[in-house]
Each structure stands twice: as C-alpha cells, then as structure tokens.
Design a protein around this motif. Structure first.
Motif, short mmCIF file in Angstrom:
data_model
loop_
_atom_site.label_atom_id
_atom_site.label_comp_id
_atom_site.label_asym_id
_atom_site.label_seq_id
_atom_site.Cartn_x
_atom_site.Cartn_y
_atom_site.Cartn_z
N PHE A 186 11.96 7.69 -4.04
CA PHE A 186 11.39 6.88 -2.97
C PHE A 186 12.36 6.80 -1.80
CE2 PHE A 186 9.26 5.64 -6.86
CZ PHE A 186 7.97 5.97 -6.49
N LYS B 262 6.50 -2.70 -4.92
CA LYS B 262 7.64 -1.79 -4.93
C LYS B 262 7.28 -0.36 -4.57
CE LYS B 262 10.35 -4.46 -8.22
NZ LYS B 262 11.49 -4.87 -7.40
N MET B 263 5.99 -0.03 -4.60
CA MET B 263 5.66 1.36 -4.31
C MET B 263 4.57 1.51 -3.25
SD MET B 263 3.53 4.14 -5.32
CE MET B 263 2.87 3.88 -6.94
N ILE C 40 12.28 -2.12 -12.85
CA ILE C 40 10.89 -2.44 -13.14
C ILE C 40 10.77 -3.14 -14.50
CG2 ILE C 40 8.63 -1.41 -13.68
CD1 ILE C 40 9.08 -1.13 -10.80
N GLN D 237 3.93 -5.17 -9.35
CA GLN D 237 5.14 -4.37 -9.10
C GLN D 237 4.79 -3.06 -8.40
OE1 GLN D 237 6.62 -4.20 -13.17
NE2 GLN D 237 8.50 -5.24 -12.54
N PRO E 141 5.48 -0.18 0.46
CA PRO E 141 6.48 0.56 1.24
C PRO E 141 6.00 1.97 1.61
CG PRO E 141 7.35 -0.06 -0.93
CD PRO E 141 6.05 -0.72 -0.78
N MET E 142 5.26 2.62 0.68
CA MET E 142 4.78 3.96 0.99
C MET E 142 3.75 3.95 2.10
SD MET E 142 4.44 6.69 -1.96
CE MET E 142 5.89 7.64 -2.32
N LEU F 53 15.63 2.49 -10.85
CA LEU F 53 14.29 1.92 -10.71
C LEU F 53 13.62 1.59 -12.05
CD1 LEU F 53 12.17 1.10 -8.60
CD2 LEU F 53 11.24 3.39 -8.76
N TRP G 207 12.98 4.90 0.59
CA TRP G 207 13.62 3.67 1.07
C TRP G 207 14.70 3.21 0.10
CZ3 TRP G 207 8.52 4.21 -0.29
CH2 TRP G 207 8.14 3.64 -1.50
N LYS G 208 14.91 3.98 -0.94
CA LYS G 208 15.97 3.63 -1.90
C LYS G 208 17.02 4.73 -1.92
CE LYS G 208 13.39 0.79 -5.22
NZ LYS G 208 14.27 -0.37 -5.19
#
Lengths: 290, 269
Positions: free
Chosen positions: B101, A199-200, B116, A195, A203-204, B112, B103-104
């Motif tokens: 973040f 999810k982090m 998760i 994850q 993309p970062m 989030l 992109w959200k």
C-alpha cells in the motif's frame, strides 16, 4: 559517414561534427518557456479586446475597454482592502461557500460511503443519485428560496446541493478503486469490514474522492452565486446583479474577476490538501507542473 | 465418482503432514460448474509443492480453498490438525502483484497483518522481527522507503516479509513472480528457495511455468480441467539446493518434457 545529402540543413552541418547525419529537430513551442507563451496569449487577448472596443465594433455599454475595466478593478480592490461595503458582501458570499462546502463534504462523504460500501446503496440508492445528478440543479434555486427565505440559508442550501453529488459519486467510485488482490489480501489477514474500509478502501479511493471534492469546489461557488442572483441578499452575486442592471459593465467584469479569485483559492486549498494527504499519488494533469 | 487417478509413487519428502486435503470438491452454485473434483493432497513439513495446469483446471479455486477464502462444497481441509473454516494466522499468502500500500512504508506494509489482527501496539512490538525479515530478503536500509520507490523485485521481497511476519505454517504462493521480467524471476526463485530453507517452510506454489515448478519443487501436482482434478503428482528428485545451472541438465529437461506431455494429453478432451 559524411553523407550529408540527407541533411536538410547541411549548410550548418559543420556545427554538429563529422558523424552527425540526421539532426534532431526541436519543435519551436518546446523551446519557449511556458510563461512567455502564456504572456503572449494574454497580450493577444487584451490586444483584441482593445481593438474591438476602441474602434467602435462593440458598444462601450456592452463591452468596456480594458483600461476602464482595470480602473474599476483598482476601485473595487481599494474598497475591498479598506473594508468597504464590498468586503462585507464578499465575506457573506465566502461564508455561504464555506458552509455550503462543509455541508456538501459531510453529506456527500457519508452518503458516498453508504452507497459505495453497501450492496443495497449501490442497487437502490445510486440510481436515484445519478438521476438527480443529471437534472439541472440550479433549477431548484427558487424552491430553496421558498423553503428557507432570502437569507444566507437558501444560498448555503443550493451551494451544498450542487456540490454534494460529485462528492458522493467520487467517494462511491473511490471505494471501488481497490483491486482484487488488495481485497483478497485483507481477507487473508482476517480483516473486519470496518478495517477493510478504513485501512484499505478509503485510502485507496482518496484520489477519486479528491476529484469529487474539486468538482464540488467549483460547483459550490456556482451554487452560492446563483442563489444570490435568484434569492437576493447582500452577497457578491447581488452586487454583480445590481451592476449589470445599471449597465455598469466594467463593474461587472471587475467583480467577476475578484470572485474568481475566491473560487480559485478554494480550488487550490483542495488541491494543496490533496497533495499533502495523497502524497503517493502523482497527478497526471500536468497543467500546474509544466 | 472416483475418476482414474494415475498416481505415481509420491515418496513423501521429509516431515510430518502439515496440510491435508481429502476428497475436496467445489461446485459453483451460480453456474453449476464443477471447479474441483475429489482432490487429495498432502503437504509435508518443509516440502515445496507446485501445482500446474491450464487455465480453468481449478488451481486458483484450490488455492482459495486452502487459504480459507472460499469453502469447499465437499471434503476435508485440515491444516495442523485443525479444519480450515476461514482465513487463518498460520496461512501465509502471496500474490502475483506485490500489493503493497503506497501510503505505508515498507516496514509498515510488512507489519500490516499484525496491525490488522492484533492492533497497532502489537505491530510496534513486532518491529524488530520485521527488520530481521527485511535483512533476510536483502532489503536492509529500505525500512522507511515507500513502495513507489521500490522495483518490482524489491516489492515482491517486501511482500515475502509480509507473508512471513505472522510465522505461518504454510505458504500459499499464487504465481508470485510472474509479473517480473525473466531475469528477476529466476533470481527471485532462487531467493525463494533459500528463504524456504532458512525458515523450514512448507510451501505451495501455483504457477504457469513448468521450468519454475521443476526447479523449485519436491512434488508437482498436475491438474486437468473440466472438471478440475489432479491428474498426477510428479516427484522431482533433483538434489537440493537447486541451482539455475540445473536447468540445463538432461534430467531437468526430462522432467519438464514429461510434465508437458502430461499437460498436453488433457487438451483433446
């Protein structure tokens, strides 16, 4: 308030009103639109070229005149548009570039994630990648020809080989772009490693990954053409090599011109994708948003 | 081992103990630095506790242990009757940076933690709650805005919502507003007080600012370095709700001066 002695252009001071004592000066280049400045440079370039060739400073075999080059470009363009043999060659080169880039992305991204995400990859694999990356990779070209023959495969392999490394490095670096806070936040949320990655970290890291892709896009063209120079075949590189061996310099120039269109198009595709995907990230290069 | 702890009467405010730490110590194996020594701490329901101390006094280590991010070398760490052995849903945390973040959207960022822990479907189901929280912090209408378009204060408001979305039993605040300018910081502190009261939250704040600690807290834990330990727990008996005007009262000044004196005492060690 009307002390105008400091004003270098006190003669025109009437235009600025009574209270203006120090008038902002705008540098000349800031007042010129970009396209005019660019046209100017282009004209100077063509002018110098014309001057050097038409006054016999350089032999026409070494450097054709701008007009000759233009006429040849029209000839090559006609051949391309009407589907002549040059289009077939261009198509072969484009296929090499396409397959090479796809291969480089697949390998480079996978390797980059492995190297960037695991301590082992970082410690044990990364040094080798850096070492290979410093080698002049085109020197491997004869090896690829020996392994894969004179067909399209050896060119694809060389193109992919050259483009893979910047993508690996970009991906690995991108995975390290996440700051301490973001990592801690994901920990407090009880996120799994997968994850956190998807999810982090990924993309970062997208801005860096795309930087790698752009460098790769430039390298993949160079790889395909070098492969064609050294391994023959029927691609655009072969046309250039033949034209050069016949001292047909106008043809060489116009072929290079069309070839750079392909390279530019590939680069722009990557850049366009980047703008769509990494919509939150504003590039600070400024060369395209002037 | 028991270092002389000069305890003041702590006079626990309000409810039952929520978070309890007993003789918690932390020694980093790498360089054998004793970051924390014998820390005892009780957070009661609905209370606001701050910890203050110079850098190296172990307050970030303490916070990380309380968040379940690192294990203590010794001692009991118990939240709501359950030992803390890792990150938990009932621990909410907020950092100096909003860490939204880009992109959200605001509301996606807030959801989030649910996404998760429970997946996308659960996050969708919690949308109503997220919007309610956005209303509460004054961000109604900003649900679908990307963080790039939010100011620093607004971003921290959104990160408050993200902390609250899992309805945690304790809020761990790591210098949450120290990156903001002073005017916004004062305003956000008052907002934080209001939100904590509305949510009946138990909060634990790490800060560098004595004023901030005094205006927000029921109790202030003064920590000293080398080894990191609790030097004193100071009770703040200013009436609630606190207002910014209180910062000019003599009583406020007295408490601030007292804590500053306590902090300075450690410096010659």
């Amino acid at each position: 308030m009307t002390d105008l002695t400091n004003n270098p252009s006190s003669a025109d001071s009437a235009d600025y009103g009574e209270d203006t004592v120090w008038v902002q000066e705008i540098a000349f280049i800031d007042s010129v639109p970009r396209w005019i400045a660019m046209t100017f440079v282009f004209l100077v370039f063509i002018g110098t070229w014309q001057f050097v060739t038409s006054f016999g400073f350089v032999s026409p075999i070494i450097l054709p005149t701008p007009l000759e080059t233009l006429l040849d470009m029209i000839f090559v363009g006609k051949n391309l548009v009407t589907g002549g043999y040059m289009l077939t060659s261009l198509w072969i080169t484009m296929l090499e570039v396409f397959y090479g880039f796809a291969l480089a992305i697949a390998i480079g991204f996978t390797l980059g994630v492995l190297v960037g995400e695991t301590a082992f990859g970082e410690k044990a694999v990364m040094p080798y990648l850096v070492a290979i990356d410093t080698m002049p990779k085109v020197a491997f070209a004869p090896l690829f020809v020996a392994w894969l023959g004179f067909g399209i495969e050896s060119k694809v392999a060389l193109a992919a080989f050259i483009a893979t490394f910047p993508i690996v490095v970009g991906t690995a670096a991108g995975l390290h772009a996440a700051d301490e806070n973001a990592r801690m936040l994901f920990k407090t949320m009880g996120a799994t490693r997968m994850q956190t990655l998807i999810k982090m970290k990924l993309p970062m890291g997208l801005p860096q990954i795309f930087t790698g892709l752009k460098i790769g896009a430039v390298g993949v063209m160079a790889g395909a053409i070098t492969g064609e120079f050294l391994g023959g075949g029927k691609g655009f590189g072969e046309l250039i090599r033949i034209a050069a061996s016949q001292l047909n310099t106008p043809r060489v120039f116009s072929l290079i011109f069309y070839l750079s269109f392909v390279g530019l198009a590939l680069y722009l595709v990557v850049q366009f994708t980047q703008r769509k995907v990494v919509f939150w990230h504003k590039e600070r290069v400024g060369s395209h948003d002037g | 081992m028991s270092t002389a702890l000069a305890y003041k009467e702590t006079g626990a405010p309000l409810g039952a103990p929520v978070y309890e730490l007993n003789r918690v110590s932390k020694t980093y194996a790498r360089n054998l630095v004793v970051a924390l020594e014998d820390v005892d701490l009780t957070l009661r329901h609905g209370s606001f506790t701050s910890v203050i101390g110079s850098s190296g006094c172990g307050k970030s280590t303490l916070l990380k242990i309380m968040a379940g991010l690192i294990p203590p070398t010794q001692g009991r760490v118990v939240l709501q009757g359950e030992p803390v052995t890792g990150p938990r849903r009932d621990i909410g945390m907020m950092f100096q940076q909003a860490t939204l973040f880009p992109w959200k959207t605001a509301v996606e960022n807030i959801l989030l933690p649910i996404e998760i822990r429970d997946g996308k479907a659960a996050a969708k189901a919690a949308l109503g709650r997220a919007n309610k929280l956005l209303d509460m912090v004054g961000l109604q209408g900003f649900e679908n805005v990307y963080p790039n378009e939010l100011s620093g204060g607004m971003a921290q408001r959104a990160s408050i919502c993200r902390m609250l979305i899992t309805e945690p039993a304790v809020l761990l605040l790591d210098e949450p507003f120290s990156a903001l300018d002073e005017l916004s910081r004062d305003m956000m502190n008052m907002e934080l007080q209001r939100i904590c009261r509305e949510q009946d939250a138990t909060a634990f704040l790490v800060t560098h600012s004595i004023q901030e600690a005094v205006i927000l807290s029921d109790e202030i834990v003064v920590m000293k370095p080398r080894p990191g330990r609790v030097a004193e727990i100071v009770k703040v008996d200013l009436p609630r709700p606190r207002t910014l005007e209180m910062m000019t009262t003599p009583k406020f000044g007295e408490i601030v001066e007292y804590i500053r004196g306590q902090l300075d005492k450690g410096e010659d060690m």
